[in-house]
Design an enzyme around this catalytic site. Sequence first.
Site, PDB file in Angstrom:
ATOM      1  N   SER A 220       7.234  -4.379   2.075  1.00 36.01           N
ATOM      2  CA  SER A 220       5.740  -3.860   2.420  1.00 36.01           C
ATOM      3  C   SER A 220       6.241  -3.913   4.241  1.00 36.01           C
ATOM      4  O   SER A 220       6.461  -4.966   4.493  1.00 36.01           O
ATOM      5  CB  SER A 220       4.511  -4.444   2.094  1.00 36.01           C
ATOM      6  OG  SER A 220       3.571  -3.978   2.780  1.00 36.01           O
ATOM      7  N   ALA A 223       2.115  -0.912   8.065  1.00 36.24           N
ATOM      8  CA  ALA A 223       1.385   0.299   8.575  1.00 36.24           C
ATOM      9  C   ALA A 223       2.695   1.979   8.391  1.00 36.24           C
ATOM     10  O   ALA A 223       2.488   3.430   7.889  1.00 36.24           O
ATOM     11  CB  ALA A 223       0.813   0.779   9.915  1.00 36.24           C
ATOM     12  N   GLY A 225       5.228   1.680   6.056  1.00 28.29           N
ATOM     13  CA  GLY A 225       5.627   2.206   4.452  1.00 28.29           C
ATOM     14  C   GLY A 225       6.223   0.456   3.970  1.00 28.29           C
ATOM     15  O   GLY A 225       6.264  -0.224   4.392  1.00 28.29           O
ATOM     16  N   ASP A 252      -1.433  -6.019  -2.796  1.00 25.52           N
ATOM     17  CA  ASP A 252      -1.370  -6.648  -4.579  1.00 25.52           C
ATOM     18  C   ASP A 252      -1.632  -4.990  -5.534  1.00 25.52           C
ATOM     19  O   ASP A 252      -0.854  -5.351  -6.217  1.00 25.52           O
ATOM     20  CB  ASP A 252      -2.446  -7.438  -4.748  1.00 25.52           C
ATOM     21  CG  ASP A 252      -2.300  -8.687  -3.827  1.00 25.52           C
ATOM     22  OD1 ASP A 252      -1.361  -9.307  -3.741  1.00 25.52           O
ATOM     23  OD2 ASP A 252      -4.074  -9.108  -3.376  1.00 25.52           O
TER      24      ASP A 252
END
Length: 315
Positions: A220, A223, A225, A252
């Site tokens: 991750s 913001a 992506g 999660d």
Amino acid sequence: MILTVTPNPSLDRTYEVPMLDRGEVIRATGDRMDPGGKGVNVSRAVAAAGQRTLAVLPLGGTPGDFVAELLGEQGIEVAPVTVAGQTRSNISLAEPDGTLTKINASGPELSADESEALLATVRDRSAGATWIACCGSLPRGLEPSWYAELVARAHAAGARIALDTSGPALLAALRERPDVVKPNAEELAEAVGRPLATVGDAVKAAEELRQLGARAVLASLGADGQLLVDDSGAHFASARVETVRSNVGAGDSSLAGFLVAGGGGPEALASAVAHGAAAVQLPGSVMPTPADLDPSAVTVTADVPLDRALTEPVS
């Protein structure tokens, strides 16, 4: 069925506040209480997606009873391991611009017998599980090798493992070849011991985790992506987000989206991003239902923008 393991669960209370002003009395504009811990959130997101899940977790004291009760109210089956210590309680303060301040307690210390009981419960309840998701920090009393032991035992039983943890616990578990690991950018940088400034930096770091044993890396990038790096190469996905209300549990929710879509390939990556994008637009740690998802807002490409600077580079 997706089985989740949360070694350090919590009872989470989230307050929405107009502004965080130290030393002042702050009037909350909203609040909610949820069962917490990364694996617990994965179970909640899987249940919200309409699929069966079983949450294995140590529980103690009144907060532990409350966690089990709240999970039951959400239709989630719980396999509790009773421990002597009291389940921790956490507080999150969410501001309108998406800024989140979290106060996390350390949680109880687990004994050697409680540690083994947790491993045994996973073994006994994992029959028929399509995935076992092992998530979150380890409580006091569990060595960094605890997740490695769990991955080894699960693989010996023929189960697939998704691992979402960090630091020494992540590095120790890599030697047992978890099927997918899910670090965020900060955890990825910590694992390789250097800063990440671009998407390309993150790809290289993910490839290093694969060299250390991870079969796939779902990373991750906040913001910017998410990345999926596996045997087929690298894919990058992002989504439009109108308003960020809270990022509690968004990662999660992403992992749950990945697993319910099969746990591999571009389609699962798209599902992960759709779930994460929906989660940040909901209050507190509310998990998205299928009605909250907007697949049309998600873009997935094998043409990874390696030179793109990360919005929040990790030093």
